[in-house]
Design a protein around this motif. Structure first.
Motif, short mmCIF file in Angstrom:
data_model
loop_
_atom_site.label_atom_id
_atom_site.label_comp_id
_atom_site.label_asym_id
_atom_site.label_seq_id
_atom_site.Cartn_x
_atom_site.Cartn_y
_atom_site.Cartn_z
N TYR A 106 -4.54 -0.44 25.39
CA TYR A 106 -5.52 -0.69 26.44
C TYR A 106 -4.86 -1.48 27.57
CZ TYR A 106 -9.38 0.91 23.48
OH TYR A 106 -10.22 1.67 22.70
N GLY A 107 -4.15 -0.78 28.40
CA GLY A 107 -3.48 -1.41 29.52
C GLY A 107 -2.57 -0.43 30.22
N PRO A 108 -1.92 -0.85 31.31
CA PRO A 108 -1.09 0.07 32.10
C PRO A 108 0.20 0.44 31.39
CG PRO A 108 -0.95 -2.17 32.95
CD PRO A 108 -2.02 -2.19 31.90
N TRP A 109 0.74 1.60 31.76
CA TRP A 109 2.04 2.04 31.28
C TRP A 109 2.76 2.80 32.39
CZ3 TRP A 109 3.05 7.33 31.02
CH2 TRP A 109 1.95 8.18 31.00
N VAL A 122 6.95 2.54 28.98
CA VAL A 122 6.74 1.15 28.59
C VAL A 122 5.26 0.83 28.79
CG1 VAL A 122 7.37 0.23 30.86
CG2 VAL A 122 7.56 -1.21 28.84
N VAL A 123 4.66 0.21 27.77
CA VAL A 123 3.22 -0.03 27.73
C VAL A 123 2.97 -1.54 27.67
CG1 VAL A 123 1.07 0.41 26.46
CG2 VAL A 123 2.91 2.13 26.45
N ALA A 124 1.98 -2.00 28.43
CA ALA A 124 1.53 -3.39 28.36
C ALA A 124 0.03 -3.39 28.09
CB ALA A 124 1.84 -4.14 29.65
N HIS A 131 -0.06 -6.49 23.47
CA HIS A 131 1.30 -6.16 23.06
C HIS A 131 2.05 -5.53 24.21
CE1 HIS A 131 0.07 -1.91 22.70
NE2 HIS A 131 -1.00 -2.35 22.08
N VAL A 132 3.36 -5.46 24.08
CA VAL A 132 4.22 -4.64 24.93
C VAL A 132 5.13 -3.84 24.02
CG1 VAL A 132 4.15 -6.16 26.95
CG2 VAL A 132 5.90 -6.51 25.20
#
Length: 313
Positions: A106-109, A122-124, A131-132
């Motif tokens: 649940y966040g930008p990549w 890469v996911v944040a 997590h990253v």
């Protein structure tokens, strides 16, 4: 979710990939010179046996145009999948765990290139489960989990926080990095700004007990990336206050300017004659504590930036 590129060799217009955010269908649409829209393909992109990721507000899509045939990538709940962008044919799909369990993305990549030119996603994840992590992307469209750092679930470790800042070659070494803030539970919830290689996860730079309120790209004639760094004792997450403008290069962090009290002001970067300029909100030092907008030019060849004051705000 939508992404746009020119991926059909015979087409003169652009193509748009569309994947339902709360469904299982996907399309590629081609916008023709005569104003018409042609459906190139339509497919079910989520199979029936993985229904939990069908209604997933963490999904997004992006084209990768670097392979010989463009690839459409889709990161969802705990899955990364790919399709031949021109035909919609499935290429690869990976369900993966982080720190021993299924975690929500649940966040930008972003798609980027890390050490040795390795293509990676890469996911944040900023919400629910923080997590990253990085996924290696192979030319045949198969993804592979390369590295991970799980910080915790907000309901289990209250106070944990991850804030995505950007993905770019922040230090000019030819490989891209992910830049983010974190309140790290394993470090007694202290605040950190971390810069990791997208392909390896290596921490290349770390600012302990500090917090970055913004990242500005292509600043000045040297096209620097500038971080807005604030002191952040006791796990603080400041958006203004004492401020350092920092650039990174060859493993070193260089302070380009300091302010007693400043912070971002609306859009951080604006086009300039000699590279991008920055907009800051700076206290004028008067007892009333009034603020002024300040347009700031940062150039790598001098230590003190020149400034042009804007209207009082």
């Amino acid at each position: 979710r939508v992404c746009v590129a020119q991926i059909l060799p015979a087409a003169t217009g652009r193509q748009v990939a569309v994947l339902e955010q709360y469904g299982d269908a996907g399309w590629l649409l081609s916008f023709e010179p005569d104003g018409s829209v042609r459906e190139v393909w339509r497919r079910q992109v989520i199979s029936n046996d993985v229904w939990p990721v069908r209604a997933d507000h963490g999904c997004d899509i992006a084209f990768d145009l670097t392979p010989a045939r463009p690839i459409l990538w889709n990161v969802r709940h705990h899955r990364c999948q790919s399709f031949d962008a021109r035909t919609g044919e499935p290429l690869g799909s990976l369900e993966y765990e982080l720190d021993g369990g299924i975690r929500r993305n649940y966040g930008p990549w972003r798609i980027a290139s890390g050490a040795d030119g390795q293509r990676a996603i890469v996911v944040a994840s900023e919400m629910v489960q923080t997590h990253v992590h990085g996924l290696h992307l192979h030319e045949d469209g198969t993804p592979e989990l390369a590295w991970e750092r799980y910080y915790g679930e907000v309901y289990v470790v209250p106070g944990v926080a991850v804030e995505f800042l950007g993905v770019e070659d922040v230090d000019g070494d030819g490989s891209e990095e992910i830049i983010y803030n974190v309140r790290d539970p394993e470090q007694e919830y202290r605040s950190f700004t971390r810069v990791r290689d997208v392909a390896t996860g290596e921490i290349k730079y770390e600012f302990a007990d500090q917090w970055c309120s913004g990242l500005v790209s292509s600043v000045g004639s040297a096209d620097d990336s500038v971080l807005l760094i604030h002191p952040a004792p006791s796990g603080a997450t400041p958006e203004q206050g004492p401020l350092q403008l920092v650039t990174l290069s060859a493993g070193d962090a260089k302070i380009r300017a300091t302010f007693d009290h400043a912070g971002p002001w609306g859009t951080l970067g604006v086009p300039g004659i000699d590279g991008a300029a920055m907009l800051l909100r700076v206290a004028d030092g008067q007892p009333t504590g009034r603020y002024q907008t300040m347009q700031m030019w940062v150039k790598v060849q001098f230590s003190a930036p020149s400034m042009q004051r804007g209207d009082d705000a």
